[in-house]
Write a protein that holds these residues in place. Structure first.
Motif, PDB file in Angstrom:
ATOM      1  N   PHE A 144      50.981  36.973  28.486  1.00  0.00           N
ATOM      2  CA  PHE A 144      50.408  36.509  29.750  1.00  0.00           C
ATOM      3  C   PHE A 144      48.886  36.474  29.653  1.00  0.00           C
ATOM      4  O   PHE A 144      48.255  35.487  30.036  1.00  0.00           O
ATOM      5  N   ILE A 145      48.302  37.535  29.144  1.00  0.00           N
ATOM      6  CA  ILE A 145      46.837  37.625  29.057  1.00  0.00           C
ATOM      7  C   ILE A 145      46.282  36.524  28.154  1.00  0.00           C
ATOM      8  O   ILE A 145      45.288  35.879  28.490  1.00  0.00           O
ATOM      9  N   LYS A 146      46.956  36.276  27.046  1.00  0.00           N
ATOM     10  CA  LYS A 146      46.510  35.196  26.148  1.00  0.00           C
ATOM     11  C   LYS A 146      46.581  33.849  26.849  1.00  0.00           C
ATOM     12  O   LYS A 146      45.649  33.043  26.763  1.00  0.00           O
ATOM     13  N   TYR A 147      47.687  33.585  27.557  1.00  0.00           N
ATOM     14  CA  TYR A 147      47.823  32.323  28.288  1.00  0.00           C
ATOM     15  C   TYR A 147      46.702  32.190  29.316  1.00  0.00           C
ATOM     16  O   TYR A 147      46.075  31.135  29.434  1.00  0.00           O
ATOM     17  N   GLU A 148      46.457  33.250  30.073  1.00  0.00           N
ATOM     18  CA  GLU A 148      45.413  33.247  31.098  1.00  0.00           C
ATOM     19  C   GLU A 148      44.052  32.953  30.490  1.00  0.00           C
ATOM     20  O   GLU A 148      43.250  32.188  31.050  1.00  0.00           O
ATOM     21  N   GLU A 149      43.758  33.530  29.335  1.00  0.00           N
ATOM     22  CA  GLU A 149      42.461  33.304  28.678  1.00  0.00           C
ATOM     23  C   GLU A 149      42.312  31.874  28.190  1.00  0.00           C
ATOM     24  O   GLU A 149      41.221  31.325  28.184  1.00  0.00           O
ATOM     25  N   GLU A 150      43.417  31.254  27.757  1.00  0.00           N
ATOM     26  CA  GLU A 150      43.376  29.901  27.190  1.00  0.00           C
ATOM     27  C   GLU A 150      43.429  28.811  28.249  1.00  0.00           C
ATOM     28  O   GLU A 150      43.163  27.649  27.945  1.00  0.00           O
ATOM     29  N   HIS A 151      43.795  29.163  29.455  1.00  0.00           N
ATOM     30  CA  HIS A 151      43.922  28.151  30.514  1.00  0.00           C
ATOM     31  C   HIS A 151      43.019  28.482  31.633  1.00  0.00           C
ATOM     32  O   HIS A 151      42.792  28.521  32.580  1.00  0.00           O
TER      33      HIS A 151
END
Length: 183
Positions: free
Chosen positions: A176-183
């Motif tokens: 989730f954190i990775k997705y949030e950082e990339e979007h």
């Protein structure tokens, strides 16, 4: 369809005009807009044909209609499909007001009852050999009830079920954190 500058003001579905209020989101298959007509709110989805490297589509509008019927017949809580404009590749559906699970994850407000409700949905979907897109932007909570607001569904594959894929995005996991950082 009338445009003012770059902002789209009105879109029609089978000749009936809807005022576009705002973009709700972009998915693999289309753009969803909050729209209004006669003081009522709707979601107007415009199918797009932008490439998606990890998903193959057939006829998107037919898939939306077919998937809606599959989910409705299984008993999944979804918005009503109100109209389909095949020529313009637009779908009008009921607007479910509330926060998405994605928004609730960001605020640390996901309640255990939402997990119980997704498990209940899975208990209907798995025996019917159906997976839905468990990504948290596809779920809205209204009056403590969880709604799947997308119509996308696929044949069941264990690797894409809630327990093996979806759950990775329903809390502040590394995914989730990775997705949030990339979007």
């Amino acid at each position: 369809m009338e445009k003012l500058g770059r902002k789209m003001e009105v879109m029609d579905v089978n000749g009936i005009e809807y005022k576009i209020i705002k973009l709700l989101g972009k998915g693999k298959g289309g753009y969803s807009y909050l729209s209004e007509r006669d003081a009522s709110l709707f979601v107007l989805k415009q199918i797009h044909h932008e490439p998606c490297s990890y998903y193959q589509f057939g006829n998107k509008i037919e898939a939306e209609k077919r998937d809606y019927e599959r989910l409705k017949n299984v008993g999944i809580r979804i918005p009503k499909m109100l109209d389909v404009d095949t020529r313009n590749e637009r779908i009008l559906k009921e607007y479910i007001e509330g926060e998405t699970i994605y928004e609730l994850v960001k605020k640390d407000l996901v309640k255990p009852e939402y997990f119980a409700q997704i498990k209940e949905m899975c208990s209907l979907l798995y025996p019917a050999h159906i997976n839905i897109d468990y990504f948290p932007t596809n779920f809205v909570v209204q009056n403590s009830l969880l709604y799947y607001i997308d119509f996308e569904c696929n044949d069941y594959m264990e690797e894409w079920n809630f327990e093996n894929w979806g759950i990775k995005y329903w809390s502040k996991t590394p995914e989730f954190i990775k997705y949030e950082e990339e979007h």
